[in-house]
Design a protein around this motif. Sequence first.
Motif, PDB file in Angstrom:
ATOM      1  N   LEU A  88       2.784   1.055  -3.956  1.00 41.36           N
ATOM      2  CA  LEU A  88       1.994   1.235  -5.177  1.00 41.36           C
ATOM      3  C   LEU A  88       1.844   2.698  -5.591  1.00 41.36           C
ATOM      4  O   LEU A  88       2.037   3.013  -6.769  1.00 41.36           O
ATOM      5  N   PRO A  89       1.524   3.629  -4.687  1.00 38.52           N
ATOM      6  CA  PRO A  89       1.433   5.033  -5.113  1.00 38.52           C
ATOM      7  C   PRO A  89       2.774   5.586  -5.616  1.00 38.52           C
ATOM      8  O   PRO A  89       2.816   6.382  -6.554  1.00 38.52           O
ATOM      9  N   VAL A  90       3.863   5.141  -4.998  1.00 38.21           N
ATOM     10  CA  VAL A  90       5.189   5.583  -5.446  1.00 38.21           C
ATOM     11  C   VAL A  90       5.456   5.064  -6.859  1.00 38.21           C
ATOM     12  O   VAL A  90       5.912   5.818  -7.731  1.00 38.21           O
ATOM     13  N   SER A  93       2.600   0.858 -14.888  1.00 35.68           N
ATOM     14  CA  SER A  93       1.192   1.225 -14.642  1.00 35.68           C
ATOM     15  C   SER A  93       0.288   0.007 -14.617  1.00 35.68           C
ATOM     16  O   SER A  93      -0.578  -0.115 -13.750  1.00 35.68           O
ATOM     17  N   GLN A 141       3.267   4.280  -9.085  1.00 34.97           N
ATOM     18  CA  GLN A 141       2.392   4.964 -10.034  1.00 34.97           C
ATOM     19  C   GLN A 141       2.960   6.339 -10.387  1.00 34.97           C
ATOM     20  O   GLN A 141       2.932   6.753 -11.543  1.00 34.97           O
ATOM     21  N   THR A 142       3.515   7.039  -9.405  1.00 35.69           N
ATOM     22  CA  THR A 142       4.137   8.346  -9.654  1.00 35.69           C
ATOM     23  C   THR A 142       5.364   8.183 -10.541  1.00 35.69           C
ATOM     24  O   THR A 142       5.554   8.935 -11.499  1.00 35.69           O
ATOM     25  N   VAL A 153       0.832  -2.023 -11.426  1.00 35.12           N
ATOM     26  CA  VAL A 153       0.189  -1.371 -10.272  1.00 35.12           C
ATOM     27  C   VAL A 153      -1.302  -1.676 -10.265  1.00 35.12           C
ATOM     28  O   VAL A 153      -1.871  -2.024  -9.228  1.00 35.12           O
ATOM     29  N   ARG A 154      -1.936  -1.566 -11.423  1.00 37.20           N
ATOM     30  CA  ARG A 154      -3.378  -1.865 -11.503  1.00 37.20           C
ATOM     31  C   ARG A 154      -3.642  -3.326 -11.147  1.00 37.20           C
ATOM     32  O   ARG A 154      -4.579  -3.639 -10.412  1.00 37.20           O
ATOM     33  N   GLU A 203       0.827  -1.213   0.000  1.00 38.50           N
ATOM     34  CA  GLU A 203       0.000   0.000   0.000  1.00 38.50           C
ATOM     35  C   GLU A 203       0.859   1.260   0.000  1.00 38.50           C
ATOM     36  O   GLU A 203       0.435   2.302  -0.494  1.00 38.50           O
ATOM     37  N   LYS A 204       2.076   1.184   0.540  1.00 42.08           N
ATOM     38  CA  LYS A 204       3.006   2.316   0.477  1.00 42.08           C
ATOM     39  C   LYS A 204       3.716   2.362  -0.879  1.00 42.08           C
ATOM     40  O   LYS A 204       3.957   3.436  -1.418  1.00 42.08           O
ATOM     41  N   THR A 239      -3.173  -3.906  -7.394  1.00 40.27           N
ATOM     42  CA  THR A 239      -4.284  -3.257  -6.687  1.00 40.27           C
ATOM     43  C   THR A 239      -5.539  -4.107  -6.766  1.00 40.27           C
ATOM     44  O   THR A 239      -6.237  -4.305  -5.760  1.00 40.27           O
TER      45      THR A 239
END
Length: 123
Positions: free
Chosen positions: A50-52, A69, A54-55, A72-73, A47-48, A76
């Motif tokens: 995945l956003p990194v 990308s 994606q950025t 990540v999808r 959870e920490k 998720t």
Amino acid sequence: MSDSFNFNGKMDFNNSAVAFGKNASASTVNSAASMSPEEAELRASLEKLLPVLQTVAGALAYPAQGVVSEAVREVTRELAEPRPRWEKIRAALRRVAPAVTALTTLASDVARIADAVTPLIPH
């Protein structure tokens, strides 16, 4: 006919569903309480991460951007399932690793050049 039930002993209903009566139904929910500590820790790490990722994906060139990308999808989606398919998550992360190696090289180059500047700084 009797509807009584006698039982002497211990019954464990964790992660179980029990339904009694006409047209009764039951379901279970996978909750954090039923996760192993390892799974909970792994989920928190993902959870920490995945956003990194994606950025970072936005800064990568094609095709690496699409690889990251999509991974990540996929991760998720799997994490949203009551029982994630960990092999699928592992495979997605393994596809990401080569796509972000350029960032590791870039970080090493920046650090090397920053160190090379040090002797040029007057003391």
